[in-house]
Design a protein around this motif. Structure first.
Motif, PDB file in Angstrom:
ATOM      1  N   VAL A  69       0.840  -1.206   0.000  1.00  0.00           N
ATOM      2  CA  VAL A  69       0.000   0.000   0.000  1.00  0.00           C
ATOM      3  C   VAL A  69       0.876   1.257   0.000  1.00  0.00           C
ATOM      4  CG1 VAL A  69      -1.665   1.310   1.369  1.00  0.00           C
ATOM      5  CG2 VAL A  69      -1.977  -1.133   1.059  1.00  0.00           C
ATOM      6  N   VAL A  70       1.919   1.260   0.838  1.00  0.00           N
ATOM      7  CA  VAL A  70       2.815   2.422   0.921  1.00  0.00           C
ATOM      8  C   VAL A  70       3.561   2.614  -0.399  1.00  0.00           C
ATOM      9  CG1 VAL A  70       4.871   3.340   2.072  1.00  0.00           C
ATOM     10  CG2 VAL A  70       3.032   2.346   3.426  1.00  0.00           C
ATOM     11  N   VAL A  71       4.043   1.523  -1.005  1.00  0.00           N
ATOM     12  CA  VAL A  71       4.753   1.613  -2.288  1.00  0.00           C
ATOM     13  C   VAL A  71       3.801   2.111  -3.382  1.00  0.00           C
ATOM     14  CG1 VAL A  71       5.843   0.227  -4.117  1.00  0.00           C
ATOM     15  CG2 VAL A  71       6.559  -0.063  -1.739  1.00  0.00           C
ATOM     16  N   ALA A  72       2.568   1.592  -3.401  1.00  0.00           N
ATOM     17  CA  ALA A  72       1.602   2.043  -4.417  1.00  0.00           C
ATOM     18  C   ALA A  72       1.331   3.540  -4.284  1.00  0.00           C
ATOM     19  CB  ALA A  72       0.301   1.256  -4.293  1.00  0.00           C
ATOM     20  N   ARG A  73       1.196   3.996  -3.045  1.00  0.00           N
ATOM     21  CA  ARG A  73       0.960   5.431  -2.825  1.00  0.00           C
ATOM     22  C   ARG A  73       2.167   6.252  -3.283  1.00  0.00           C
ATOM     23  NH1 ARG A  73      -0.223   8.762   2.791  1.00  0.00           N
ATOM     24  NH2 ARG A  73      -0.728  10.700   1.732  1.00  0.00           N
ATOM     25  N   ALA A  74       3.362   5.811  -2.915  1.00  0.00           N
ATOM     26  CA  ALA A  74       4.578   6.536  -3.295  1.00  0.00           C
ATOM     27  C   ALA A  74       4.725   6.597  -4.816  1.00  0.00           C
ATOM     28  CB  ALA A  74       5.799   5.883  -2.653  1.00  0.00           C
ATOM     29  N   GLN A  75       4.430   5.486  -5.493  1.00  0.00           N
ATOM     30  CA  GLN A  75       4.528   5.475  -6.961  1.00  0.00           C
ATOM     31  C   GLN A  75       3.502   6.418  -7.586  1.00  0.00           C
ATOM     32  OE1 GLN A  75       4.123   1.260  -7.742  1.00  0.00           O
ATOM     33  NE2 GLN A  75       6.344   0.939  -7.778  1.00  0.00           N
ATOM     34  N   ALA A  76       2.290   6.427  -7.056  1.00  0.00           N
ATOM     35  CA  ALA A  76       1.251   7.325  -7.581  1.00  0.00           C
ATOM     36  C   ALA A  76       1.658   8.782  -7.393  1.00  0.00           C
ATOM     37  CB  ALA A  76      -0.080   7.047  -6.895  1.00  0.00           C
TER      38      ALA A  76
ATOM     39  N   SER B 140       2.485  11.401 -10.407  1.00  0.00           N
ATOM     40  CA  SER B 140       1.746  12.659 -10.449  1.00  0.00           C
ATOM     41  C   SER B 140       2.690  13.853 -10.470  1.00  0.00           C
ATOM     42  CB  SER B 140       0.819  12.740  -9.238  1.00  0.00           C
ATOM     43  OG  SER B 140       0.185  13.992  -9.188  1.00  0.00           O
ATOM     44  N   TRP B 141       3.725  13.817  -9.644  1.00  0.00           N
ATOM     45  CA  TRP B 141       4.685  14.910  -9.585  1.00  0.00           C
ATOM     46  C   TRP B 141       5.463  15.030 -10.895  1.00  0.00           C
ATOM     47  CZ3 TRP B 141       6.761  13.196  -4.161  1.00  0.00           C
ATOM     48  CH2 TRP B 141       5.830  13.530  -3.191  1.00  0.00           C
TER      49      TRP B 141
ATOM     50  N   LYS C   9       6.599  17.982 -15.743  1.00  0.00           N
ATOM     51  CA  LYS C   9       6.747  18.034 -17.201  1.00  0.00           C
ATOM     52  C   LYS C   9       5.787  19.065 -17.796  1.00  0.00           C
ATOM     53  CE  LYS C   9       6.503  15.302 -21.446  1.00  0.00           C
ATOM     54  NZ  LYS C   9       6.004  16.450 -22.174  1.00  0.00           N
ATOM     55  N   ASN C  10       4.537  19.042 -17.343  1.00  0.00           N
ATOM     56  CA  ASN C  10       3.564  20.009 -17.845  1.00  0.00           C
ATOM     57  C   ASN C  10       3.983  21.437 -17.532  1.00  0.00           C
ATOM     58  OD1 ASN C  10       1.948  17.984 -18.870  1.00  0.00           O
ATOM     59  ND2 ASN C  10       0.564  17.944 -17.122  1.00  0.00           N
ATOM     60  N   LEU C  11       4.470  21.651 -16.315  1.00  0.00           N
ATOM     61  CA  LEU C  11       4.927  22.993 -15.940  1.00  0.00           C
ATOM     62  C   LEU C  11       6.101  23.447 -16.790  1.00  0.00           C
ATOM     63  CD1 LEU C  11       4.677  22.995 -12.047  1.00  0.00           C
ATOM     64  CD2 LEU C  11       3.433  24.457 -13.631  1.00  0.00           C
ATOM     65  N   ARG C  12       7.060  22.546 -17.005  1.00  0.00           N
ATOM     66  CA  ARG C  12       8.218  22.897 -17.840  1.00  0.00           C
ATOM     67  C   ARG C  12       7.779  23.250 -19.257  1.00  0.00           C
ATOM     68  NH1 ARG C  12      12.113  18.083 -15.878  1.00  0.00           N
ATOM     69  NH2 ARG C  12      13.035  19.125 -14.101  1.00  0.00           N
TER      70      ARG C  12
END
Length: 202
Positions: free
Chosen positions: A110-117, A121-122, A127-130
């Motif tokens: 669960v912690v790994v899935a959250r960290a990957q998400a 997202s970041w 990329k969008n901001l750049r």
């Protein structure tokens, strides 16, 4: 442009108009006494109209400021609600982890899935901001350079027209006033383009 930044720009624009009419009234009142009696009556009537318009502009300005405050308050309330709900998300997440504490593999996945998400997202956001920053800065720079050049050109023309206005007779005064009005319109349009260019960068 967001509602909040649009509301801010509108308040600034309205304040500029109020400052303009205040300056016009102040100068007109100072000079009205120098006019001949028949011209004085017309000038006084015009001053009454200006003062009435100033009162309306003040009313609209105050309403715009209140509306901008409402927009800001609404955004703030939404932000507060989101943050409060996120506290609930975090609390529920911690409760889940506590409930599953004897299942290390479950907690880990669960912690790994959250960290990957979060990481994904970041990365997408970055990329969008750049991409957006590069496009926006280049486009805004071109628009800003063009707008500043137009403003400089119109300012020079405006300075010449002011000199002509001082020396203008009755016949040419009307033409000079029309040119001043045209210059004001171009000036306002150019300032708006500059504001739009800056809003794209920010």
């Amino acid at each position: 442009m967001s509602n909040q930044s649009y509301a801010h720009e509108t308040v600034v624009w309205a304040k500029q108009r109020l400052d303009d009419v205040d300056a016009i009234i102040s100068e007109a009142e100072k000079n009205a006494e120098k006019l001949r009696e028949d011209a004085r009556k017309d000038a006084d009537a015009a001053l009454v109209r200006l003062q009435a318009s100033r009162a309306k502009l003040r009313k609209y300005y105050d309403a715009l400021r209140a509306e901008a405050d409402t927009v800001k308050r609404g955004a703030s309330e939404t932000q507060d609600a989101l943050e409060a709900e996120w506290v609930e998300v975090e609390s529920a997440f911690q409760s889940f982890l506590s409930a599953a504490s004897d299942q290390a593999e479950t907690v880990r996945s669960v912690v790994v899935a959250r960290a990957q998400a979060q990481r994904q997202s970041w990365e997408v956001s970055l990329k969008n901001l750049r991409d957006q920053a590069v496009d926006t800065v280049e486009k805004a720079r071109g628009e800003l350079d063009a707008a500043i050049k137009r403003l400089t050109d119109e300012t020079e023309k405006f300075q010449v027209r002011i000199g002509e206005a001082k020396d203008a007779g009755d016949e040419s005064w009307k033409a000079v006033k029309n040119e001043l009005t045209d210059a004001k319109v171009i000036h306002d349009r150019t300032i708006q383009k500059i504001k739009e260019a800056f809003s794209k960068v920010l």
